[in-house]
Design an enzyme around this catalytic site. Structure first.
Site, PDB file in Angstrom:
ATOM      1  N   LYS A  92      -5.050  -0.481 -24.476  1.00 57.00           N
ATOM      2  CA  LYS A  92      -3.633  -0.098 -24.449  1.00 57.00           C
ATOM      3  C   LYS A  92      -2.970  -0.402 -25.787  1.00 57.00           C
ATOM      4  O   LYS A  92      -2.180   0.391 -26.297  1.00 57.00           O
ATOM      5  CB  LYS A  92      -2.907  -0.791 -23.303  1.00 57.00           C
ATOM      6  CG  LYS A  92      -3.229  -0.131 -21.962  1.00 57.00           C
ATOM      7  CD  LYS A  92      -2.622  -0.858 -20.799  1.00 57.00           C
ATOM      8  CE  LYS A  92      -3.057  -0.212 -19.489  1.00 57.00           C
ATOM      9  NZ  LYS A  92      -2.934  -1.107 -18.349  1.00 57.00           N
ATOM     10  N   LYS A 139     -13.276  16.077 -17.815  1.00 59.59           N
ATOM     11  CA  LYS A 139     -12.881  15.339 -16.612  1.00 59.59           C
ATOM     12  C   LYS A 139     -11.386  15.590 -16.334  1.00 59.59           C
ATOM     13  O   LYS A 139     -10.571  15.519 -17.264  1.00 59.59           O
ATOM     14  CB  LYS A 139     -13.110  13.847 -16.852  1.00 59.59           C
ATOM     15  CG  LYS A 139     -12.618  12.974 -15.734  1.00 59.59           C
ATOM     16  CD  LYS A 139     -12.722  11.494 -16.105  1.00 59.59           C
ATOM     17  CE  LYS A 139     -12.285  10.644 -14.957  1.00 59.59           C
ATOM     18  NZ  LYS A 139     -11.127   9.872 -15.010  1.00 59.59           N
ATOM     19  N   LYS A 145      -4.783  12.964 -15.859  1.00 59.77           N
ATOM     20  CA  LYS A 145      -3.389  13.098 -16.327  1.00 59.77           C
ATOM     21  C   LYS A 145      -3.324  13.058 -17.836  1.00 59.77           C
ATOM     22  O   LYS A 145      -2.590  13.791 -18.458  1.00 59.77           O
ATOM     23  CB  LYS A 145      -2.564  11.911 -15.820  1.00 59.77           C
ATOM     24  CG  LYS A 145      -1.976  12.071 -14.471  1.00 59.77           C
ATOM     25  CD  LYS A 145      -0.971  10.962 -14.193  1.00 59.77           C
ATOM     26  CE  LYS A 145      -1.560   9.561 -14.220  1.00 59.77           C
ATOM     27  NZ  LYS A 145      -2.467   9.244 -13.110  1.00 59.77           N
TER      28      LYS A 145
HETATM   29  P1  ADP Z   1      -6.039   9.740 -14.362  1.00 61.77           P
HETATM   30  O1  ADP Z   1      -7.336   9.835 -15.145  1.00 61.77           O
HETATM   31  O2  ADP Z   1      -5.498  11.077 -14.009  1.00 61.77           O
HETATM   32  O3  ADP Z   1      -5.020   8.835 -15.034  1.00 61.77           O
HETATM   33  P2  ADP Z   1      -6.412   7.501 -12.640  1.00 61.77           P
HETATM   34  O4  ADP Z   1      -7.105   6.753 -13.735  1.00 61.77           O
HETATM   35  O5  ADP Z   1      -5.033   7.080 -12.245  1.00 61.77           O
HETATM   36  O6  ADP Z   1      -6.407   9.071 -13.004  1.00 61.77           O
HETATM   37  O7  ADP Z   1      -7.369   7.519 -11.384  1.00 61.77           O
HETATM   38  C1  ADP Z   1      -7.042   7.120 -10.082  1.00 61.77           C
HETATM   39  C2  ADP Z   1      -8.293   7.234  -9.232  1.00 61.77           C
HETATM   40  O8  ADP Z   1      -8.765   8.601  -9.171  1.00 61.77           O
HETATM   41  C3  ADP Z   1      -9.477   6.429  -9.767  1.00 61.77           C
HETATM   42  O9  ADP Z   1     -10.142   5.843  -8.673  1.00 61.77           O
HETATM   43  C4  ADP Z   1     -10.365   7.450 -10.438  1.00 61.77           C
HETATM   44  O10 ADP Z   1     -11.716   7.075 -10.409  1.00 61.77           O
HETATM   45  C5  ADP Z   1     -10.131   8.706  -9.617  1.00 61.77           C
HETATM   46  N1  ADP Z   1     -10.231   9.905 -10.485  1.00 61.77           N
HETATM   47  C6  ADP Z   1      -9.355  10.288 -11.437  1.00 61.77           C
HETATM   48  N2  ADP Z   1      -9.743  11.428 -12.033  1.00 61.77           N
HETATM   49  C7  ADP Z   1     -10.921  11.791 -11.456  1.00 61.77           C
HETATM   50  C8  ADP Z   1     -11.839  12.895 -11.629  1.00 61.77           C
HETATM   51  N3  ADP Z   1     -11.609  13.853 -12.516  1.00 61.77           N
HETATM   52  N4  ADP Z   1     -12.936  12.926 -10.864  1.00 61.77           N
HETATM   53  C9  ADP Z   1     -13.171  11.962  -9.941  1.00 61.77           C
HETATM   54  N5  ADP Z   1     -12.356  10.916  -9.730  1.00 61.77           N
HETATM   55  C10 ADP Z   1     -11.242  10.810 -10.464  1.00 61.77           C
END
Ligand code: ADP
Ligand code: TRP
Length: 321
Positions: free
Chosen positions: A110, A189, A192
């Protein structure tokens, strides 16, 4: 077996979140004692707009209730409604060597991204340890980025127990390697942070617009198309059974249809799949007092469990006199 998970209220959920974690959490409620909370104190480390944080918190609660977190089966609450977590956080701080936090990847990442290095960002793993240890969690399902935080919680618990006896229960992390990574509209992947998401509760028109942007190969309409590596196919298969997958593969191989057709089909699949959840979400949106009541009742249950630990901690540390 108690399974604990904390969810940061960070805005719109996407289908990667659903297939990567939410669905498994909802299914886990059938056989485990699930404790799930909205980690609003954690979000406070980066969200410094009060109105926004409170809105995000309530939205996250509505999202998770709509997607199947069942307050009858599980304990579901907002982190800040359980004061005990901050008490344990302080008690644990005295058993947290600075070096342990200095080695935390998420803090280093971060700061490298330019987020100001404040104390809460630094001590965040101690708060997460308090979340985990306060509820005597057996298993903490996490993504790879959070493994180190569960290890830090164990490390702190061991140090605490060395001083005062076996008070804190050591948790294990669980990473689900079977969950495939859901691709985003650009094939990376879905995340967000890459701006390539398809949201679960998006508007229909916007949803279609996003789906139309999915990157595909340029192949003339009449020619057969490759499905294995196709982003549209790889998203559609999440919503299809074996038979449905085979039928879609046949449409690709037959030729005569373009990626535009497959995108329309995908849009329909997504829209239909989430229809019942969307209806439930709309219900909660219109009955927010009910949502608050559910959360307050969840907090009462959570506090009862929490006090078992804080009572012991107060006693052994000597703050109870
Ligand atoms: P982002 O990458 O959108 O910020 P987060 O890190 O907040 O998403 O992820 C929240 C949950 O969703 C985690 O448990 C993460 O492993 C799962 N997750 C996020 N994106 C994916 C993806 N593209 N495929 C599978 N699982 C995902
Ligand atoms: N730090 C987690 C995340 O960013 C959220 C979280 C807070 C959590 N406390 C927790 C997860 C306790 C599991 C257990 O995703």
């Amino acid at each position: 077996m108690r399974l604990l998970t904390g969810i940061q209220p960070s805005g719109d959920l996407h289908i990667g979140n659903y297939f990567g974690s939410i669905r498994a959490m909802v299914e886990a409620q059938q056989e485990h004692d699930v404790f799930a909370f909205i980690a609003n104190y954690h979000a406070m480390t980066t969200v410094h707009d009060g109105k926004r944080l409170s809105t995000l918190t309530l939205q996250a609660a509505m999202d998770f209730l709509a997607l199947g977190i069942d307050p009858e089966k599980s304990t579901f609450w907002v982190q800040s409604d359980v004061d005990e977590v901050l008490e344990l956080y302080w008690a644990l701080s005295s058993f947290t060597p600075m070096g342990l936090l200095e080695r935390a990847h998420s803090y280093k990442d971060k700061v490298a991204k330019g987020i100001a290095a404040n104390h809460s960002l630094f001590s965040y793993p101690v708060l997460m340890a308090a979340d985990i240890l306060l509820f005597e969690s057996d298993i903490v399902p996490v993504g790879k980025d959070q493994i180190q935080h569960v290890e830090i919680a164990r490390d702190i618990a061991i140090r605490f127990n060395n001083a005062y006896g076996e008070i804190l229960h050591l948790p294990e992390f669980r990473v689900d390697d079977n969950v495939a990574t859901v691709p985003g509209i650009d094939g990376q992947k879905m995340s967000k942070s890459y701006g390539n998401t398809i949201n679960i509760f998006g508007e229909e028109k916007q949803q279609l617009k996003t789906i139309k942007k999915i990157v595909t190969e340029a192949v003339p309409l009449e020619e057969p198309k490759e499905w294995k590596e196709c982003n549209v196919y790889n998203l559609a298969k999440l919503f299809l059974d074996d038979e449905g997958c085979k039928a879609l593969q046949a449409r690709y191989e037959r030729g005569g249809e373009g990626h535009g057709h497959f995108k329309l089909y995908l849009a329909e699949l997504i829209w239909e799949y989430f229809r019942p959840y969307r209806e439930k979400r709309a219900y909660f949106e219109a009955h927010q007092d009910e949502v608050r009541d559910i959360l307050k009742a969840g907090a009462v249950k959570a506090r009862e469990a929490a006090r078992t630990i804080t009572d012991k901690v107060r006693s052994v540390t000597g703050v109870a006199y």
